[in-house]
Design a protein around this motif. Structure first.
Motif: not given
Length: 660
Positions: A3, A5, A25, A171, A199-200, A202-204
């Motif tokens: 989780e 970066s 990535l 979130n 992108w973030e 979509t990940e979540a």
């Protein structure tokens, strides 16, 4: 990298190369200062908290590079620190991270690395706290339905190290089922919204739509947006917010349409040494970012450009700034750095109103969810349209008044310490040079917070005279930013002086530097309160009647009603108050953990508590207010004893989930 970066792996800073997203990535491994500076200037690493932590590790890399047989070349490391801090001028976190790690230079490379690793761990905790506070605020201000939130640029784990700030709040709302969708500005010219935020999200698994920057105002006009949430790269003393270019126009549009405009950032982004937004150096970037994208030219060769990386939003357009400490209401009220230092701007969240039946009644709101002026939520509202409970002494400070004697402390002119922010006209080079010269001296002795120390000592002597701090018992503290000034251990409170204080970190209760005295053993109680509640001072004492009343009561609340003194305790009702009683553990940090958990789970808890058979703790916006609340609680308990009242009830009001 899970989780996070950013990570430190085998002597290298490892992070995500944000230039490659969203299609690849790619991991970036940095082992030299030059590589770090290139990564920051090229935006492979970006986002104020992320570059702050990266800058801290950059100083560690410099120290590793310039060490021979365990001896660090101080001059070369300092020179490298200058270069890192100057890589990007607008975000305050970069120089902050560099300074914080460089302060450990006299203690060696391992101490520097430990500090950088602590900053890395701290960032995730800080961001989660700020994100949660922001989500709470959004739900108070906006309609009670799944919300549509507009955001700008990227403020997630890519811009921090974990969780994120504004994106972290989104979130949290998503996890609560309170988010319908996010509208994402593409964020020209480098498309951080399109490439990174989408992108973030979509990940979540968070629903979202991407839009061009110039459509944001129309989205507000057509009621597609309930609130705007953004991050920040610097927040000045007057509440001006420097953030990605395009933020200012969002604030203007939000104000026109009556939509909350909320800024979420760590406390480290607040720069009270810079008086106003006019004093911020705004980074200007190259023409190629505007005249083309990638390898595709979109304008004629030689076209001149205006390409500021950031803009500055004036404080009157900001509904609220939210940090890990809570909601900073009316960020534009403080007009000078001096006022900002002495002002206690963090207030309790607005209290929900109730009707005669005891049911919660929401305040009357305008379109977009902002409480109307004069609505039932409060008789007063701040300039940012957030309701507040009522005028207090700290409100007078916003009009330029100084705190009255004993009500709040301020450092005397000329008695500033290493921990004071630099003067507004101090350059990064000057500050770092001064830091390098003084850091050894500071780690050998106890810095003095003279004004706070005198106030604490005076109040301690008064409480000692009452018999509430017998022997060396009891302790008092004042908070200033990330630091708490707390009474030293083993000292008679009747003989306390300004020199008998210790500076500790609010984050973990650790002393700031080596000192001739140790902090009180109960420091963890104070820092737990500071982390979980809006407070600037804490008083922990052992008055006889309150202590006696709490004997035998553990993990419960004591309910008082029908006493006039209840009004002096700072609770939600002037008629009834439920005061928690915590178990008295031999391991004092466990008490602090219990208190922090309870206050976090019960944000409406009163600013007083019992520790069973031990004593009481009270807190407030000023030291005098904390003392007054402790006095009111002891007087209330004495009244119960004298009157023989039998209607004082003990219950489990709110302790169900905390009982062991």
């Amino acid at each position: 990298m899970d989780e996070n970066s950013i990570a430190w792996v085998e002597g290298a800073l490892v992070t995500i190369d944000q230039r490659a997203l969203p299609h690849e990535l790619r991991e970036l491994r940095i082992t030299t200062v030059d590589d770090l500076i290139d990564a920051i200037t090229a935006l492979a690493i970006r986002g104020a908290p992320a570059i702050g932590v990266s800058g801290a590790f950059g100083v560690v890399i410099a120290a590793l590079t310039h060490s021979t047989a365990g001896v660090v070349d101080t001059e070369r490391v300092t020179a490298e620190a200058h270069r890192i801090a100057d890589a990007r001028p607008t975000a305050v976190n970069l120089a902050w991270g560099v300074r914080r790690t460089l302060a450990k230079l006299p203690q060696g490379v391992q101490a520097m690395l430990d500090e950088a690793l602590e900053m890395l761990a701290e960032d995730g905790r800080v961001n989660l706290a700020a994100a949660t506070h922001a989500a709470d605020l959004v739900q108070r201000l906006c309609p009670a339905r799944p919300l549509r939130i507009l955001t700008h640029c990227n403020t997630g784990r890519l811009a921090t190290t974990a969780v994120g700030t504004a994106l972290g709040a989104l979130n949290v709302l998503h996890q609560r089922g309170a988010l319908a969708e996010v509208i994402v500005d593409e964020t020209r010219p480098l498309l951080q919204g399109a490439r990174l935020t989408a992108w973030e999200l979509t990940e979540a698994g968070i629903p979202h739509r991407l839009t061009i920057d110039s459509a944001a105002a129309w989205a507000m006009a057509t009621e597609e947006v309930d609130a705007v949430i953004v991050g920040a790269d610097r927040i000045t003393a007057d509440g001006s917010v420097a953030n990605k270019i395009g933020t200012y126009m969002l604030a203007l549009a939000a104000r026109h349409h009556g939509i909350p405009f909320i800024v979420v950032a760590p406390e480290s982004t607040r720069d009270i040494a810079t008086a106003s937004g006019r004093d911020i150096v705004v980074e200007q970037r190259g023409a190629h970012e505007v005249t083309g994208f990638g390898s595709v030219a979109t304008a004629l060769d030689g076209t001149r450009t205006f390409n500021p990386a950031f803009d500055v939003t004036p404080p009157e357009l900001v509904t609220a700034v939210v940090t890990e400490f809570g909601v900073l209401e009316s960020p534009g009220e403080a007009r000078t750095a001096a006022d900002a230092q002495t002002q206690r701007m963090y207030r309790e969240p607005p209290a929900a109103n109730t009707n005669g039946s005891g049911l919660q009644r929401a305040p009357e709101v305008t379109k977009g969810g902002l409480p109307k002026r004069g609505s039932s939520a409060s008789s007063e509202v701040t300039s940012g349209d957030l309701p507040k409970r009522g005028a207090t002494e700290s409100d007078a400070l916003t009009n330029g008044a100084r705190p009255s004697s004993g009500s709040a402390w301020e450092p005397e002119p000329g008695t500033g310490s290493f921990f004071d922010p630099p003067a507004p006209d101090t350059t990064t080079d000057e500050y770092l040079a001064a830091l390098t010269r003084s850091v050894t001296e500071l780690t050998q002795g106890q810095p003095k917070a003279a004004g706070a120390g005198r106030d604490i000592a005076a109040i301690a002597r008064g409480l000692y005279a009452k018999g509430w701090m017998p022997g060396t018992a009891g302790n008092i503290s004042v908070r200033e930013g990330h630091i708490a000034i707390v009474t030293a251990s083993g000292m008679s409170k009747g003989e306390l002086t300004e020199n008998d204080m210790v500076l500790v970190r609010v984050a973990d209760s650790a002393p700031i530097a080596a000192a001739r005295r140790k902090p009180s053993a109960e420091t963890t109680i104070h820092t737990a309160v500071y982390r979980a509640a809006a407070s600037a001072a804490v008083v922990h004492v052992h008055p006889p009647h309150a202590t006696a009343l709490s004997v035998g009561a553990t993990d419960v609340t004591v309910r008082f009603s029908g006493f006039e003194l209840i009004k002096g305790l700072g609770g939600n009702s002037p008629h009834t108050i439920d005061i928690p009683v915590f178990r008295n553990h031999a391991d004092v940090p466990t008490i602090g953990t219990d208190i922090e958990r309870y206050l976090t789970d019960h944000p409406d808890a009163p600013p007083v508590l019992f520790i069973a058979g031990h004593g009481i703790t009270a807190w407030g916006e000023t030291l005098a207010q904390a003392r007054d609340r402790a006095e009111c609680l002891e007087a209330l308990c004495e009244l119960v004893t004298l009157t023989g009242r039998r209607d004082i009830t003990v219950g489990d009001h709110g302790f169900e989930e905390d009982s062991q």
